[in-house]
Design a protein around this motif. Structure first.
Motif, PDB file in Angstrom:
ATOM      1  N   TYR A   3       0.819  -1.208   0.000  1.00  0.00           N
ATOM      2  CA  TYR A   3       0.000   0.000   0.000  1.00  0.00           C
ATOM      3  C   TYR A   3       0.857   1.264   0.000  1.00  0.00           C
ATOM      4  O   TYR A   3       0.556   2.236  -0.702  1.00  0.00           O
ATOM      5  CB  TYR A   3      -0.931   0.007   1.219  1.00  0.00           C
ATOM      6  CG  TYR A   3      -1.639   1.336   1.413  1.00  0.00           C
ATOM      7  CD1 TYR A   3      -2.565   1.795   0.482  1.00  0.00           C
ATOM      8  CD2 TYR A   3      -1.368   2.147   2.514  1.00  0.00           C
ATOM      9  CE1 TYR A   3      -3.211   3.019   0.635  1.00  0.00           C
ATOM     10  CE2 TYR A   3      -1.999   3.375   2.677  1.00  0.00           C
ATOM     11  CZ  TYR A   3      -2.915   3.793   1.736  1.00  0.00           C
ATOM     12  OH  TYR A   3      -3.538   5.017   1.890  1.00  0.00           O
ATOM     13  N   ASN A   4       1.920   1.255   0.771  1.00  0.00           N
ATOM     14  CA  ASN A   4       2.774   2.444   0.844  1.00  0.00           C
ATOM     15  C   ASN A   4       3.417   2.763  -0.495  1.00  0.00           C
ATOM     16  O   ASN A   4       3.639   3.938  -0.821  1.00  0.00           O
ATOM     17  CB  ASN A   4       3.858   2.233   1.908  1.00  0.00           C
ATOM     18  CG  ASN A   4       4.731   3.451   2.081  1.00  0.00           C
ATOM     19  OD1 ASN A   4       4.256   4.584   2.095  1.00  0.00           O
ATOM     20  ND2 ASN A   4       6.032   3.233   2.220  1.00  0.00           N
ATOM     21  N   THR A  63       6.736  -3.940  11.357  1.00  0.00           N
ATOM     22  CA  THR A  63       7.435  -4.573  12.481  1.00  0.00           C
ATOM     23  C   THR A  63       6.462  -4.895  13.612  1.00  0.00           C
ATOM     24  O   THR A  63       6.522  -5.972  14.219  1.00  0.00           O
ATOM     25  CB  THR A  63       8.549  -3.662  12.999  1.00  0.00           C
ATOM     26  OG1 THR A  63       9.456  -3.359  11.935  1.00  0.00           O
ATOM     27  CG2 THR A  63       9.304  -4.321  14.141  1.00  0.00           C
ATOM     28  N   ALA A  64       5.555  -3.957  13.899  1.00  0.00           N
ATOM     29  CA  ALA A  64       4.574  -4.175  14.963  1.00  0.00           C
ATOM     30  C   ALA A  64       3.659  -5.350  14.641  1.00  0.00           C
ATOM     31  O   ALA A  64       3.324  -6.149  15.526  1.00  0.00           O
ATOM     32  CB  ALA A  64       3.753  -2.900  15.176  1.00  0.00           C
ATOM     33  N   ASP A  65       3.246  -5.482  13.383  1.00  0.00           N
ATOM     34  CA  ASP A  65       2.406  -6.610  12.987  1.00  0.00           C
ATOM     35  C   ASP A  65       3.117  -7.942  13.211  1.00  0.00           C
ATOM     36  O   ASP A  65       2.518  -8.915  13.692  1.00  0.00           O
ATOM     37  CB  ASP A  65       2.024  -6.477  11.505  1.00  0.00           C
ATOM     38  CG  ASP A  65       0.608  -5.955  11.325  1.00  0.00           C
ATOM     39  OD1 ASP A  65      -0.210  -6.147  12.236  1.00  0.00           O
ATOM     40  OD2 ASP A  65       0.334  -5.341  10.280  1.00  0.00           O
ATOM     41  N   GLY A  88       1.738   4.130  19.042  1.00  0.00           N
ATOM     42  CA  GLY A  88       1.698   4.204  17.584  1.00  0.00           C
ATOM     43  C   GLY A  88       1.636   5.622  17.046  1.00  0.00           C
ATOM     44  O   GLY A  88       2.510   6.054  16.280  1.00  0.00           O
ATOM     45  N   PRO A  89       0.620   6.408  17.424  1.00  0.00           N
ATOM     46  CA  PRO A  89       0.568   7.792  16.960  1.00  0.00           C
ATOM     47  C   PRO A  89       1.757   8.630  17.423  1.00  0.00           C
ATOM     48  O   PRO A  89       2.196   9.535  16.713  1.00  0.00           O
ATOM     49  CB  PRO A  89      -0.740   8.312  17.575  1.00  0.00           C
ATOM     50  CG  PRO A  89      -1.586   7.101  17.734  1.00  0.00           C
ATOM     51  CD  PRO A  89      -0.622   6.010  18.107  1.00  0.00           C
ATOM     52  N   LEU A  90       2.283   8.337  18.634  1.00  0.00           N
ATOM     53  CA  LEU A  90       3.462   9.061  19.112  1.00  0.00           C
ATOM     54  C   LEU A  90       4.651   8.807  18.202  1.00  0.00           C
ATOM     55  O   LEU A  90       5.333   9.750  17.756  1.00  0.00           O
ATOM     56  CB  LEU A  90       3.789   8.627  20.545  1.00  0.00           C
ATOM     57  CG  LEU A  90       5.101   9.176  21.123  1.00  0.00           C
ATOM     58  CD1 LEU A  90       5.032  10.697  21.236  1.00  0.00           C
ATOM     59  CD2 LEU A  90       5.400   8.549  22.477  1.00  0.00           C
ATOM     60  N   PHE A  91       4.921   7.530  17.922  1.00  0.00           N
ATOM     61  CA  PHE A  91       6.038   7.191  17.036  1.00  0.00           C
ATOM     62  C   PHE A  91       5.818   7.754  15.631  1.00  0.00           C
ATOM     63  O   PHE A  91       6.767   8.203  14.985  1.00  0.00           O
ATOM     64  CB  PHE A  91       6.212   5.675  16.968  1.00  0.00           C
ATOM     65  CG  PHE A  91       6.727   5.054  18.242  1.00  0.00           C
ATOM     66  CD1 PHE A  91       7.413   5.810  19.177  1.00  0.00           C
ATOM     67  CD2 PHE A  91       6.520   3.707  18.512  1.00  0.00           C
ATOM     68  CE1 PHE A  91       7.878   5.254  20.354  1.00  0.00           C
ATOM     69  CE2 PHE A  91       6.982   3.130  19.688  1.00  0.00           C
ATOM     70  CZ  PHE A  91       7.659   3.912  20.611  1.00  0.00           C
ATOM     71  N   ALA A  92       4.564   7.730  15.177  1.00  0.00           N
ATOM     72  CA  ALA A  92       4.268   8.273  13.847  1.00  0.00           C
ATOM     73  C   ALA A  92       4.593   9.757  13.782  1.00  0.00           C
ATOM     74  O   ALA A  92       5.144  10.250  12.787  1.00  0.00           O
ATOM     75  CB  ALA A  92       2.805   8.033  13.494  1.00  0.00           C
ATOM     76  N   ASN A 101       7.833   6.385   4.574  1.00  0.00           N
ATOM     77  CA  ASN A 101       8.302   5.002   4.436  1.00  0.00           C
ATOM     78  C   ASN A 101       8.687   4.420   5.791  1.00  0.00           C
ATOM     79  O   ASN A 101       8.385   3.260   6.097  1.00  0.00           O
ATOM     80  CB  ASN A 101       9.504   4.938   3.496  1.00  0.00           C
ATOM     81  CG  ASN A 101       9.117   5.129   2.049  1.00  0.00           C
ATOM     82  OD1 ASN A 101       7.938   5.089   1.709  1.00  0.00           O
ATOM     83  ND2 ASN A 101      10.094   5.340   1.182  1.00  0.00           N
ATOM     84  N   ASN A 102       9.353   5.231   6.611  1.00  0.00           N
ATOM     85  CA  ASN A 102       9.802   4.748   7.920  1.00  0.00           C
ATOM     86  C   ASN A 102       8.621   4.469   8.847  1.00  0.00           C
ATOM     87  O   ASN A 102       8.684   3.568   9.689  1.00  0.00           O
ATOM     88  CB  ASN A 102      10.745   5.779   8.558  1.00  0.00           C
ATOM     89  CG  ASN A 102      12.035   5.931   7.773  1.00  0.00           C
ATOM     90  OD1 ASN A 102      12.512   4.982   7.161  1.00  0.00           O
ATOM     91  ND2 ASN A 102      12.599   7.133   7.767  1.00  0.00           N
ATOM     92  N   VAL A 103       7.553   5.224   8.704  1.00  0.00           N
ATOM     93  CA  VAL A 103       6.353   4.970   9.502  1.00  0.00           C
ATOM     94  C   VAL A 103       5.784   3.592   9.151  1.00  0.00           C
ATOM     95  O   VAL A 103       5.404   2.815  10.039  1.00  0.00           O
ATOM     96  CB  VAL A 103       5.285   6.063   9.264  1.00  0.00           C
ATOM     97  CG1 VAL A 103       3.987   5.702   9.987  1.00  0.00           C
ATOM     98  CG2 VAL A 103       5.799   7.418   9.731  1.00  0.00           C
ATOM     99  N   PHE A 104       5.741   3.276   7.867  1.00  0.00           N
ATOM    100  CA  PHE A 104       5.197   1.984   7.450  1.00  0.00           C
ATOM    101  C   PHE A 104       6.112   0.834   7.864  1.00  0.00           C
ATOM    102  O   PHE A 104       5.622  -0.262   8.188  1.00  0.00           O
ATOM    103  CB  PHE A 104       4.956   1.966   5.943  1.00  0.00           C
ATOM    104  CG  PHE A 104       3.632   2.551   5.548  1.00  0.00           C
ATOM    105  CD1 PHE A 104       2.505   1.757   5.411  1.00  0.00           C
ATOM    106  CD2 PHE A 104       3.486   3.915   5.358  1.00  0.00           C
ATOM    107  CE1 PHE A 104       1.272   2.289   5.074  1.00  0.00           C
ATOM    108  CE2 PHE A 104       2.264   4.471   5.015  1.00  0.00           C
ATOM    109  CZ  PHE A 104       1.153   3.659   4.879  1.00  0.00           C
TER     110      PHE A 104
END
Length: 496
Positions: A376-377, A465-467, A444-448, A457-460
């Protein structure tokens, strides 16, 4: 000649009194939690209005400005670190929500659910409206908005443990995955409605994007006070069978095979529909943690919710930045992710009911979600058709496990046979699982917000990794389910 009953009346009378009450409670709790999520969504839509690309906005002729790049932004979000400030607002809510959730279940077990939910929805509506009133009162203090978010986060913790406990009181284990998969679509329905309602006002008076949802959830709080029935016994309905006692005196395992031929370990037995004796004493926090599966599913949900809530709070801004959509159109497009989540939750419930493998269902969907996020990204914005398809697919794979764990799995664990019928444990177990998940929802939103300035790209990569980590925490339970299926298969062959 006597005329037959009208078809509509025959339909009504074909359902028992218990069925009508159960359907009513399911609809009512669906409505309540739809309102909870509806009131959370506006902040993600309004972000695109608080900080805009002012070079594309027509400037009023009589406006005296000092900065051509930020004249249309809402102070203090007109600064270069606006993404960090948005992260502060998100985490003010989410951290308060995560901390409050661990205590909410304890209160939920000891207070009448009707009063608890009514109070929570009224106060959530109050603080949601307060955020929107900042527009009309011309408030430009980050501290004000952060404080409102903290208080709203605490009030929102009243919702989930209470509605799950209420539904768990009315519904047994039969087809619980499917019923709760359909019921859990309130999360996505609330997100969709919240996006659409906020989108109506975001470009003109963004304060109304909060005030209208705030009034809606306050109204449902009043509805709850007048109509919620906490337990079947309160209206002389028969209680559900959460688990059953077998002839050998043992209760069935946590996750029974949905086809009813045997349990997860493959044992074939004759079941006697006897309800285990119920106790009224509330379970302790440590006691709830000792229930098999609570820790694994809680940690899995922490990373699954990290992914889901990053999309919840940042997807409209991502679409706006990458595809260059206006705030309203980006918000409307983001609802496709939630629409996919509805389908994913229902599918996860159906599959887990049929196979009896809650953990395996979650694990497979998480494994498939990781590469889909990567795809998707890279290609998700190439055309409108691809965007729609990828948002639906990613929404289903990301929100499916999240929905299954927070509903059917939580209810299974909250009525585990080791509790010996203590139905009051359900609220605490639900609060532990969702509270741990809410830690991920805050991170999640904090890291984003911290990572997005370095590139989306780094957010995705973080989400992928979390998945994977979420899937790893279920490994032991997946192996246990596979072992049970293999044992059952070998026994069925032996009977032939």
């Amino acid at each position: 000649m006597k005329s037959p009953l009208a078809p509509g009346i025959r339909l009504i009378t074909s359902f028992s009194r218990d069925s009508w009450y159960r359907g009513f409670i399911l609809f009512l709790t669906f409505l309540f939690y739809t309102a909870y999520h509806l009131s959370r969504k506006p902040i993600s839509i309004v972000k695109g209005e608080l900080h805009r690309n002012c070079s594309l906005v027509i400037r009023p002729a009589d406006l005296n400005i000092t900065n051509n790049d930020t004249w249309c932004d809402w102070t203090p979000f007109d600064q270069d670190n606006y993404q960090t400030l948005f992260g502060v607002l998100d985490n003010s809510f989410l951290i308060a929500y995560a901390i409050g959730m661990f205590f909410s279940g304890i209160f939920g077990e000891r207070l009448p659910l009707r009063y608890y939910l009514s109070f929570g929805m009224l106060m959530s509506g109050f603080f949601t409206c307060l955020f929107g009133l900042g527009f009309y009162w011309n408030i430009h203090s980050l501290g004000y908005y952060a404080f409102v978010q903290v208080m709203n986060g605490l009030m929102q913790t009243t919702g989930w443990p209470a509605v799950v406990a209420c539904v768990g009181n009315w519904f047994g284990k039969g087809k619980r995955g499917f019923i709760m998969g359909v019921w859990n679509s309130h999360t996505s329905v609330g997100n969709i409605l919240g996006s659409l309602i906020a989108g109506v006002f975001v470009s003109s008076e963004w304060g109304m994007s909060f005030i209208v949802p705030g009034l809606i959830i306050a109204s449902t709080g009043i509805l709850c006070f007048f109509f919620l029935v906490e337990r079947p016994e309160d209206v002389n309905c028969s209680p559900p069978q959460h688990h059953i006692v077998q002839e050998n005196g043992e209760t069935e395992p946590l996750l029974q095979n949905g086809n009813g031929n045997g349990n997860i370990n493959g044992a074939v037995s004759t079941e006697i529909p006897e309800i285990v004796e119920e106790h009224s004493e509330a379970i302790s926090f440590v006691g709830a943690l000792s229930i098999p599966g609570v820790v694994e599913f809680s940690l899995c949900l922490m990373f699954a919710k990290l992914v889901s809530y990053t999309f919840l709070y940042w997807l409209p801004l991502y679409i706006s930045n990458v595809a260059h959509f206006p705030a309203k159109e980006a918000g409307d497009m983001s609802t496709l992710f939630d629409a996919g989540g509805i389908l994913g939750g229902i599918m996860a419930g159906l599959v887990s009911d049929f196979t009896g493998g809650r953990a395996s269902t979650c694990c497979v969907m998480l494994i498939l979600a990781a590469p889909m996020l990567f795809v998707y990204n890279y290609i998700g914005q190439r055309s409108l058709g691809i965007t729609i398809g990828m948002l639906l697919l990613c929404g289903g794979l990301v929100n499916g496990p999240y929905a299954l764990i927070t509903t059917a799995v939580s209810a299974d664990l909250g009525t585990h046979e080791s509790l010996r019928g203590n139905s009051r444990a359900l609220s605490t177990v639900t609060a532990i699982i969702d509270g741990t998940g809410s830690i991920g929802a805050a991170l999640g939103p904090l890291f984003a917000g911290l990572i997005s300035p370095t590139g989306w790209n780094n957010v995705f990569y973080m989400l992928i990794t979390a998945d994977i980590l979420a899937c790893l925490f279920l490994t032991r339970l997946v192996f246990k389910e596979i072992k049970g299926w293999c044992g059952q298969l070998s026994r069925s062959r032996g009977l032939r």
